[in-house]
Design a protein around this motif. Sequence first.
Motif, short mmCIF file in Angstrom:
data_model
loop_
_atom_site.label_atom_id
_atom_site.label_comp_id
_atom_site.label_asym_id
_atom_site.label_seq_id
_atom_site.Cartn_x
_atom_site.Cartn_y
_atom_site.Cartn_z
N MET A 185 -8.01 3.42 -3.54
CA MET A 185 -9.07 3.76 -2.58
C MET A 185 -9.06 5.26 -2.37
O MET A 185 -8.00 5.87 -2.25
CB MET A 185 -8.86 3.05 -1.25
CG MET A 185 -9.92 3.38 -0.21
SD MET A 185 -9.73 2.51 1.35
CE MET A 185 -8.35 3.39 2.06
N ASN B 285 -13.79 4.89 1.00
CA ASN B 285 -13.68 4.68 2.44
C ASN B 285 -14.98 5.11 3.14
O ASN B 285 -15.05 6.19 3.73
CB ASN B 285 -12.49 5.44 3.03
CG ASN B 285 -12.32 5.14 4.51
OD1 ASN B 285 -12.79 4.11 4.99
ND2 ASN B 285 -11.65 6.02 5.22
N GLN C 226 -5.30 5.54 8.79
CA GLN C 226 -5.09 4.54 7.75
C GLN C 226 -3.78 3.76 7.91
O GLN C 226 -3.78 2.53 7.89
CB GLN C 226 -5.16 5.20 6.38
CG GLN C 226 -6.54 5.69 6.01
CD GLN C 226 -6.68 5.95 4.53
OE1 GLN C 226 -5.81 5.63 3.73
NE2 GLN C 226 -7.79 6.56 4.15
N VAL D 174 0.84 -1.20 0.00
CA VAL D 174 0.00 0.00 0.00
C VAL D 174 0.87 1.25 0.00
O VAL D 174 1.85 1.34 0.75
CB VAL D 174 -0.93 0.04 1.24
CG1 VAL D 174 -1.84 1.27 1.19
CG2 VAL D 174 -1.75 -1.24 1.33
N SER E 129 -3.86 4.54 -1.59
CA SER E 129 -4.93 5.11 -0.77
C SER E 129 -4.80 6.62 -0.80
O SER E 129 -3.77 7.17 -0.39
CB SER E 129 -4.84 4.59 0.66
OG SER E 129 -5.83 5.20 1.46
N VAL F 162 0.26 5.33 0.66
CA VAL F 162 -0.72 6.25 1.21
C VAL F 162 -0.35 7.68 0.82
O VAL F 162 0.76 8.14 1.09
CB VAL F 162 -0.81 6.14 2.75
CG1 VAL F 162 -1.79 7.17 3.31
CG2 VAL F 162 -1.23 4.73 3.15
#
Length: 355
Positions: free
Chosen positions: A93, A122, A19, A7, A70, A9
């Motif tokens: 996301m 989310n 998160q 992931v 994300s 972010v």
Amino acid sequence: MTSRIRVGVIGTGTGTRMQIPAFIAHPAFEVTAVCSADLDRAREVADRFDIAFATDSEDELAASAVDLVSVATPPTRHASGVRAALRHRKHVMCEKPFAPSVAEASALLSEANEAGVRTFMNFEFRHAPGVAALRRLLDEGRLGEVRYVCLTDFTSLVVEQQHVLSRWWFSAEEGGGWLNAHGTHRLDLLRHLFGDIASVGAVLRTDVPRPQRRSGATLESTVDDGYAALIQLASGATVVCFDGAAGPRGRGTVLEVVGDRGLAVLDGDELRWRPSDGAFAPLPDAPRPATSADRYGQMFARSLDDIAAAIRDGDASAPSFVDGLRNVEAVEAARDAAVTGGVRYLGRDVGTHGK
């Protein structure tokens, strides 16, 4: 896919508070990159959480060794982070609100379809324990045909935290305000439980027009800090919603559902129901109310199970950019209705495309 999902972010506000710790704690994920507009901030967060790569470039993050991006930036910056992920064919996301307009949300959904990646929103309130229990009650048909829904949610957040909330929160131009911050969750919750929204009438309120800052300065708020909405669902049910953040602290979310076979009341995470010919009683399998102060983090952590299943197995239960677009449609309709004093009807010309 048997290894952990890597992931990246984008954003070190919500990204850092909620998160990143949740991704790190989840056995299906590992955080391998973080991005902030402030490179020093990105490096500080990377050092704190032992993340391999820190950058101030969304494109560099998306091009790095990540499987999922994300996007946890302020609302007006969502599109650039999403598009960086799509350019590099990475799953993505996005925080809510998905986009500032229906046109922008539609464009992002179309671009995601072309990229062929999985998309996620989310909407963590879907994973509140009481919501899951109410969903089961509805799916089992215990309430019959839903006719009326009343949702109330009052908090003192804006009054208590006006001195520390980000400046963009009080700017309409930057996507701030309570309808965007919290109403998006309420509208998604209604869709999740009861189906699509057909029309919206709304009134927006601003009860803290000049928030006081920690420095002693005063801002001029251009956003709402509360709203009331009258909603007609595609099913024919009628919804009344009162949601405010500028009054005395209330009881939290209270959702009352009236069907032709019974009535249910969800008060926080406590669910009670009454058949049409009986008395109120708790459900035997109802969850115990959440007691942790990090309730949002708990809900987000549960949503990661669905995201992992979607990426690994193609599961379709996690909210996607289609849900994000539907949400923006309802928010835009509420804003238009508040300005005109009328009712806005939501079209359904985007079909059910999207992953």
